[in-house]
Design an enzyme around this catalytic site. Structure first.
Site, mmCIF file in Angstrom:
data_model
loop_
_atom_site.group_PDB
_atom_site.id
_atom_site.type_symbol
_atom_site.label_atom_id
_atom_site.label_comp_id
_atom_site.label_asym_id
_atom_site.label_seq_id
_atom_site.Cartn_x
_atom_site.Cartn_y
_atom_site.Cartn_z
ATOM 1 N N SER A 126 1.223 -0.899 -36.675
ATOM 2 C CA SER A 126 1.311 0.532 -36.413
ATOM 3 C C SER A 126 1.230 1.272 -37.729
ATOM 4 C CB SER A 126 2.652 0.839 -35.729
ATOM 5 O OG SER A 126 2.920 2.228 -35.710
ATOM 6 N N TYR B 56 11.962 0.830 -34.693
ATOM 7 C CA TYR B 56 10.553 0.447 -34.532
ATOM 8 C C TYR B 56 9.847 0.406 -35.882
ATOM 9 C CZ TYR B 56 5.697 0.722 -32.869
ATOM 10 O OH TYR B 56 4.350 0.497 -32.637
#
Length: 222
Positions: free
Chosen positions: A126, A139
């Site tokens: 990501s 995250y």
């Protein structure tokens, strides 16, 4: 055809990755049993493979029948939208287990098969794995750790190709949840499509044998 295992292939980006690789690879779709995973496997003529990142001790036995593997794609992941002060220890534990420890355990279990196939390991990371995203504390930390694991794997296993893919925001259910947390309306047109990220990833996987794509960064144009 070469073989590819994809985790989290029941929906979203995982399903798009399976669709993108189906013309060039024999697919093993890994995850917990579900109707969604069965549907993708049936549509693509793929095999499902029961892998549970919440039961790490079961992973070596689950993949023992695989003696040669060309591609392993780590796509499964979870996200709990929360700033540091809002986050909880159980959320951190689950995030690290699914996003980091699970991929480590599966990679270690499949190393002999990947060596036999001169394989490639692909980590769907990501943008948060490069720069921490506000409101995604656990995250972001997990994706940073996953990036470091990919770098270590590349350094320590020179016989393998190791690729980290860092997409920007993708139009998925996870994105809808994040928009809801942020109090914003969700418009998929503002984000990358899962199919676009899958195509870019497939291009890296299908790169000529003398090419080693270390990192892919892709952002939405909008």
């Amino acid at each position: 055809m070469p073989t590819a295992m994809i985790t989290g292939a029941g929906r979203g980006l995982g399903a798009a990755l399976a669709t993108a690789l189906a013309p060039t690879h024999t697919l093993f779709l890994a995850g917990r049993p579900s109707a969604a995973l069965d549907e993708v496997a049936g549509r693509l003529g793929a095999t499902t493979w029961e892998i549970d990142f919440n039961d790490l001790e079961s992973i070596p036995a689950a993949v023992e029948p695989i003696v040669e593997l060309d591609v392993l794609v780590h796509n499964a992941g979870v996200a709990y939208p929360a700033r540091v002060g809002e986050s909880t220890v159980p959320e951190w534990q689950d995030t690290m287990s699914v996003n980091v420890v699970g991929p480590v355990a599966l990679t270690l279990a499949l190393l002999p098969a990947l060596h036999a196939g001169g394989g490639q390991v692909v980590f769907i990371n990501s943008g948060a794995g490069i720069n921490a995203s506000p409101g995604l504390a656990s995250y972001s930390a997990s994706k940073s750790a996953l990036r470091s694991f990919a770098d270590s794997l590349r350094n320590d296993e020179p016989g393998l190709r190791v690729t980290s893919v860092h997409p920007g925001r993708i139009a998925t259910d996870m994105q809808q949840d994040l928009n809801a947390y942020e109090g914003r309306d969700y418009d998929p047109a503002n984000y990358l499509s899962a199919e676009t990220v899958a195509r870019v990833t497939a291009d890296a996987i299908n790169a000529p044998a003398d090419a080693h794509v270390h990192e892919v960064i892709v952002r939405p144009r909008a």
